[in-house]
Design a protein around this motif. Structure first.
Motif, PDB file in Angstrom:
ATOM      1  N   TRP A  38       0.793  -1.231   0.000  1.00 22.42           N
ATOM      2  CA  TRP A  38       0.000   0.000   0.000  1.00 22.42           C
ATOM      3  C   TRP A  38       0.828   1.286   0.000  1.00 22.42           C
ATOM      4  O   TRP A  38       0.312   2.353  -0.296  1.00 22.42           O
ATOM      5  CB  TRP A  38      -1.003   0.023   1.159  1.00 22.42           C
ATOM      6  N   SER A  39       2.077   1.220   0.310  1.00 24.46           N
ATOM      7  CA  SER A  39       2.892   2.439   0.390  1.00 24.46           C
ATOM      8  C   SER A  39       3.362   2.903  -0.984  1.00 24.46           C
ATOM      9  O   SER A  39       3.868   2.099  -1.765  1.00 24.46           O
ATOM     10  CB  SER A  39       4.121   2.189   1.268  1.00 24.46           C
ATOM     11  N   PRO A  40       3.261   4.201  -1.259  1.00 24.61           N
ATOM     12  CA  PRO A  40       3.769   4.717  -2.538  1.00 24.61           C
ATOM     13  C   PRO A  40       5.295   4.718  -2.626  1.00 24.61           C
ATOM     14  O   PRO A  40       5.830   4.777  -3.723  1.00 24.61           O
ATOM     15  CB  PRO A  40       3.248   6.151  -2.590  1.00 24.61           C
ATOM     16  N   GLU A  41       6.007   4.656  -1.499  1.00 22.23           N
ATOM     17  CA  GLU A  41       7.467   4.732  -1.513  1.00 22.23           C
ATOM     18  C   GLU A  41       8.177   3.475  -1.031  1.00 22.23           C
ATOM     19  O   GLU A  41       9.291   3.207  -1.453  1.00 22.23           O
ATOM     20  CB  GLU A  41       7.950   5.882  -0.619  1.00 22.23           C
ATOM     21  N   ASN A  42       7.583   2.723  -0.145  1.00 22.25           N
ATOM     22  CA  ASN A  42       8.273   1.570   0.432  1.00 22.25           C
ATOM     23  C   ASN A  42       8.334   0.436  -0.590  1.00 22.25           C
ATOM     24  O   ASN A  42       7.342   0.111  -1.221  1.00 22.25           O
ATOM     25  CB  ASN A  42       7.565   1.105   1.708  1.00 22.25           C
ATOM     26  N   ARG A  43       9.516  -0.140  -0.737  1.00 20.58           N
ATOM     27  CA  ARG A  43       9.721  -1.228  -1.694  1.00 20.58           C
ATOM     28  C   ARG A  43      10.045  -2.554  -1.007  1.00 20.58           C
ATOM     29  O   ARG A  43      10.300  -3.548  -1.663  1.00 20.58           O
ATOM     30  CB  ARG A  43      10.857  -0.873  -2.663  1.00 20.58           C
ATOM     31  N   GLY A  44      10.033  -2.544   0.317  1.00 21.01           N
ATOM     32  CA  GLY A  44      10.296  -3.781   1.037  1.00 21.01           C
ATOM     33  C   GLY A  44      10.819  -3.494   2.428  1.00 21.01           C
ATOM     34  O   GLY A  44      11.137  -2.354   2.765  1.00 21.01           O
ATOM     35  N   ALA A  45      10.901  -4.542   3.215  1.00 21.29           N
ATOM     36  CA  ALA A  45      11.434  -4.417   4.578  1.00 21.29           C
ATOM     37  C   ALA A  45      12.040  -5.756   4.977  1.00 21.29           C
ATOM     38  O   ALA A  45      11.621  -6.812   4.499  1.00 21.29           O
ATOM     39  CB  ALA A  45      10.344  -4.016   5.553  1.00 21.29           C
ATOM     40  N   ARG A  46      13.014  -5.656   5.845  1.00 18.67           N
ATOM     41  CA  ARG A  46      13.642  -6.853   6.414  1.00 18.67           C
ATOM     42  C   ARG A  46      13.521  -6.763   7.935  1.00 18.67           C
ATOM     43  O   ARG A  46      13.793  -5.720   8.521  1.00 18.67           O
ATOM     44  CB  ARG A  46      15.103  -6.937   6.008  1.00 18.67           C
ATOM     45  N   ALA A  47      13.117  -7.869   8.516  1.00 23.60           N
ATOM     46  CA  ALA A  47      13.001  -7.948   9.976  1.00 23.60           C
ATOM     47  C   ALA A  47      13.527  -9.302  10.415  1.00 23.60           C
ATOM     48  O   ALA A  47      13.631 -10.233   9.609  1.00 23.60           O
ATOM     49  CB  ALA A  47      11.546  -7.775  10.402  1.00 23.60           C
ATOM     50  N   ASP A  48      13.841  -9.420  11.697  1.00 22.41           N
ATOM     51  CA  ASP A  48      14.367 -10.679  12.231  1.00 22.41           C
ATOM     52  C   ASP A  48      13.305 -11.764  12.336  1.00 22.41           C
ATOM     53  O   ASP A  48      13.635 -12.926  12.533  1.00 22.41           O
ATOM     54  CB  ASP A  48      14.985 -10.450  13.615  1.00 22.41           C
ATOM     55  N   ARG A  49      12.043 -11.362  12.229  1.00 25.53           N
ATOM     56  CA  ARG A  49      10.963 -12.343  12.332  1.00 25.53           C
ATOM     57  C   ARG A  49       9.840 -11.958  11.380  1.00 25.53           C
ATOM     58  O   ARG A  49       9.725 -10.801  10.983  1.00 25.53           O
ATOM     59  CB  ARG A  49      10.450 -12.439  13.763  1.00 25.53           C
ATOM     60  N   ALA A  50       9.011 -12.900  11.036  1.00 20.16           N
ATOM     61  CA  ALA A  50       7.878 -12.660  10.143  1.00 20.16           C
ATOM     62  C   ALA A  50       6.659 -12.256  10.964  1.00 20.16           C
ATOM     63  O   ALA A  50       6.559 -12.552  12.153  1.00 20.16           O
ATOM     64  CB  ALA A  50       7.574 -13.924   9.340  1.00 20.16           C
ATOM     65  N   GLY A  51       5.738 -11.560  10.326  1.00 23.56           N
ATOM     66  CA  GLY A  51       4.481 -11.202  10.967  1.00 23.56           C
ATOM     67  C   GLY A  51       4.568  -9.927  11.776  1.00 23.56           C
ATOM     68  O   GLY A  51       5.469  -9.098  11.597  1.00 23.56           O
ATOM     69  N   SER A  52       3.614  -9.768  12.682  1.00 25.08           N
ATOM     70  CA  SER A  52       3.541  -8.580  13.526  1.00 25.08           C
ATOM     71  C   SER A  52       4.781  -8.467  14.400  1.00 25.08           C
ATOM     72  O   SER A  52       5.234  -9.461  14.966  1.00 25.08           O
ATOM     73  CB  SER A  52       2.303  -8.645  14.423  1.00 25.08           C
TER      74      SER A  52
END
Length: 172
Positions: A38-52
């Motif tokens: 949904w974000s016009p600028e964000n192309r992805g994210a990396r986190a140490d865990r999946a989900g919330s």
């Protein structure tokens, strides 16, 4: 007579009502890896865990605007399932070198509402707060280059588009 400049606007808020439960909306907005939907600028994210993500979790956001790419390092500051998800951008830059500074904070507040014609939904209120400590005169110059005008005006359009896209994602 000299024209007096007003201080920059530091907070922008917008809302939309979606036909989904607060828990369904929370599951979406509290998972930064889903933000590109949904974000016009964000192309992805990396986190140490999946989900919330829980309070204190750190994630890296990958962003792009008009061909310019940058990385943000963010920390979750609020994680109240079905009610509120917020994070602070605490570093910005390239893939390897980042400037650590207060940049901005983002918040999603969720409120159960009755939908016209029956049923229930959620009012999603998204807020962006400019936390940059640079003087307003410096910010005006930066903003003119980065967003072609005041950052708050740019973010107002960004939030409206983001919420419209979020509404579309939740309809699918």
């Amino acid at each position: 007579m000299a024209r007096q400049r007003t201080a920059r606007q530091r907070t922008v808020t917008d809302s939309v009502v979606v036909a989904a439960s607060p828990s369904a909306v929370y599951a979406l907005v509290s998972d930064p890896t889903r933000t590109p939907e949904w974000s016009p600028e964000n192309r992805g994210a990396r986190a140490d865990r999946a989900g919330s993500l829980p309070v204190g979790a750190v994630f890296t956001g990958l962003n792009e605007r008009r061909g310019f790419r940058w990385v943000t390092e963010c920390m979750v500051t609020a994680a109240d399932p079905g009610e509120r998800f917020a994070f602070r951008v605490r570093a910005i830059g390239g893939a390897r070198r980042r400037v650590r500074a207060r940049i901005a904070s983002w918040e999603h507040r969720l409120e159960a509402v009755d939908l016209p014609g029956g049923g229930s939904g959620t009012r999603v209120t998204q807020t962006w707060t400019d936390e940059r400590t640079m003087p307003d005169a410096v910010a005006r110059v930066f903003d003119a280059v980065a967003t072609r005008g005041p950052f708050a005006d740019f973010q107002r359009r960004n939030l409206a588009e983001s919420l419209h896209r979020l509404q579309t994602v939740l309809r699918a």
